[in-house]
Write an enzyme that holds these catalytic residues in place. Structure first.
Site, PDB file in Angstrom:
ATOM      1  N   GLY A 150      47.522  33.952  29.753  1.00  0.00           N
ATOM      2  CA  GLY A 150      46.243  33.044  30.275  1.00  0.00           C
ATOM      3  C   GLY A 150      44.995  33.849  30.561  1.00  0.00           C
ATOM      4  O   GLY A 150      44.955  34.953  29.856  1.00  0.00           O
ATOM      5  N   CYS A 151      44.318  33.630  31.499  1.00  0.00           N
ATOM      6  CA  CYS A 151      43.113  34.249  31.693  1.00  0.00           C
ATOM      7  C   CYS A 151      43.095  35.583  32.176  1.00  0.00           C
ATOM      8  O   CYS A 151      42.125  36.275  32.351  1.00  0.00           O
ATOM      9  CB  CYS A 151      42.132  33.292  32.992  1.00  0.00           C
ATOM     10  SG  CYS A 151      41.672  31.721  32.161  1.00  0.00           S
ATOM     11  N   ALA A 152      43.937  36.002  32.790  1.00  0.00           N
ATOM     12  CA  ALA A 152      44.433  37.307  33.196  1.00  0.00           C
ATOM     13  C   ALA A 152      44.966  38.345  32.572  1.00  0.00           C
ATOM     14  O   ALA A 152      45.075  39.438  32.764  1.00  0.00           O
ATOM     15  CB  ALA A 152      45.289  37.093  34.505  1.00  0.00           C
ATOM     16  N   PHE A 349      42.505  35.994  37.412  1.00  0.00           N
ATOM     17  CA  PHE A 349      43.279  34.975  37.938  1.00  0.00           C
ATOM     18  C   PHE A 349      44.176  34.178  36.624  1.00  0.00           C
ATOM     19  O   PHE A 349      43.413  33.888  35.600  1.00  0.00           O
ATOM     20  CB  PHE A 349      42.598  33.735  38.615  1.00  0.00           C
ATOM     21  CG  PHE A 349      41.716  34.454  39.673  1.00  0.00           C
ATOM     22  CD1 PHE A 349      42.387  35.011  40.801  1.00  0.00           C
ATOM     23  CD2 PHE A 349      40.236  34.612  39.628  1.00  0.00           C
ATOM     24  CE1 PHE A 349      41.578  35.700  41.642  1.00  0.00           C
ATOM     25  CE2 PHE A 349      39.475  35.317  40.282  1.00  0.00           C
ATOM     26  CZ  PHE A 349      40.121  35.774  41.517  1.00  0.00           C
TER      27      PHE A 349
END
Length: 373
Positions: A150-152, A349
């Site tokens: 994901g975004c992290a 995050f």
């Protein structure tokens, strides 16, 4: 010699999506009722995004992928969406990588390792393999792919690159994060899907990490510590799964609230209890959305200028998942207001909720990177 983040490169697709135009397109879908139209309007108008970039073309115009007439949004299968990823991800990955290489002063033939990250599509041999083939990297370059974090994911990718460079003096590690989030848009009355359609964009960010000496006159980051924290709740509030009509993002309204409650503790641990206002000169905060940035700013009690680079990237590119933080670091590297030795703190995050952190120190090297649009 300390390991260094020597350069950052970025790339976006050609099509720029105006936020208001995209809003009107989603609100005009035939199954949208008045309540859903109001939710769409609020999500798009309050996003703090002016435009984003997309591989599917101009939303709301004829000939756009997934909308032949420019009016009706189709619902392609996951396979059809992934076929676009397979076609479009490699050139975007290569463009960002080439940009990072040129800015670093290193030649492609000097790269010893490749680390890639993505969560918006899959195929093998993947973009990491094609980088070797298409950019002229040595065929002995060791490759690692970080998928579906994901975004992290950018910070685990940089952390992996640092571990390689720490253990192998002289290693030159190419890191690339490529995300084509727009492939998974859909028309929906679900508030979580509406938010996803309002904030996500496409882009690729790349970095060169090495313990080798930097080229004269070029700024760079000295890489410090990384850390990971899992919040006490949030596993059901941010997740990313594969459905029959694309990947499905769940991003509830609890996410900003959880971050707001717990971010001060994460930052305290990252800084070993030091005062963030005195210990940090620049902040790179992943803009999961406007409300996430608001909660981080409030939770750590940061001044408006601390969030300037994060908010600017959100405004101009939206949330490009893992690639986004590299765009922010790129801006910080070019910031003339920051002096040699400026201390940088990064926060990302991801699903779980997971918070990834990084600490960097700016070294100007007697020069500055030119500003980039």
């Amino acid at each position: 010699m300390p390991t260094k983040l020597l350069s950052l490169g970025t790339a976006v697709p050609a099509a720029r999506l105006d936020q208001s135009r995209a809003r009107d397109f989603f609100a005009a879908q035939p199954e949208v009722n008045r309540l859903t139209a109001r939710l769409i309007g609020a999500a798009f108008d309050q996003s703090a995004i002016e435009h984003r970039y997309s591989v599917i073309g101009q939303i709301g115009s004829g000939g756009t992928l997934f909308s032949e007439d420019g009016e009706l949004l189709q619902a392609p299968s996951t396979g059809a969406r992934n076929a676009v990823y397979r076609r479009e991800a490699p050139p975007l990955t290569e463009a960002a990588a080439q940009d990072a290489l040129e800015r670093s002063g290193f030649d492609a033939s000097e790269v010893t390792h490749v680390v890639t990250a993505s969560c918006t599509g899959f195929f093998a041999p993947g973009p990491d393999y094609l980088l070797v083939r298409h950019l002229g990297l040595p065929n002995t370059a060791e490759r690692t792919h970080i998928g579906f974090m994901g975004c992290a994911a950018a910070f685990p990718a940089l952390r992996t690159a640092k571990a390689i460079a720490d253990s192998r003096p002289g290693a030159v590690v190419l890191v690339v994060c490529t995300e084509l989030c727009s492939l998974h848009i859909r028309s929906s009355s679900d508030p979580e899907q509406i938010v996803a359609s309002a904030v996500f964009g496409d882009g690729a960010g790349a970095a060169i990490v090495s313990s080798a000496d930097p080229k004269p006159g070029r700024p760079w980051f000295e890489m410090g510590d990384f850390s990971t924290a899992i919040t006490s709740e949030g596993e059901q509030d941010m997740d990313w799964t594969i459905g029959d009509s694309g990947f499905e993002m769940r991003l509830t309204a609890e996410v900003p609230r959880i971050i707001g409650r717990e971010i001060a503790g994460v930052v305290e641990s990252m800084l070993d209890g030091a005062d963030p206002l005195r210990e940090v000169d620049a902040w790179a905060v992943h803009p999961g959305g406007r409300s996430v940035l608001d909660r981080v700013q409030g939770g750590v009690d940061l001044p408006d200028e601390a969030m300037e680079h994060s908010r600017a990237v959100l405004r101009d590119f939206g949330n490009m998942s893992s690639a986004t933080i590299l765009f922010i670091l790129r801006r910080i590297l070019a910031d003339p207001a920051l002096a040699d030795g400026a201390r940088v703190a990064g926060l990302c995050f991801g699903p779980g909720l997971t918070v990834e952190t990084a600490r960097l120190t700016l070294r100007t090297g007697g020069g500055r990177e030119p500003e980039r649009a």
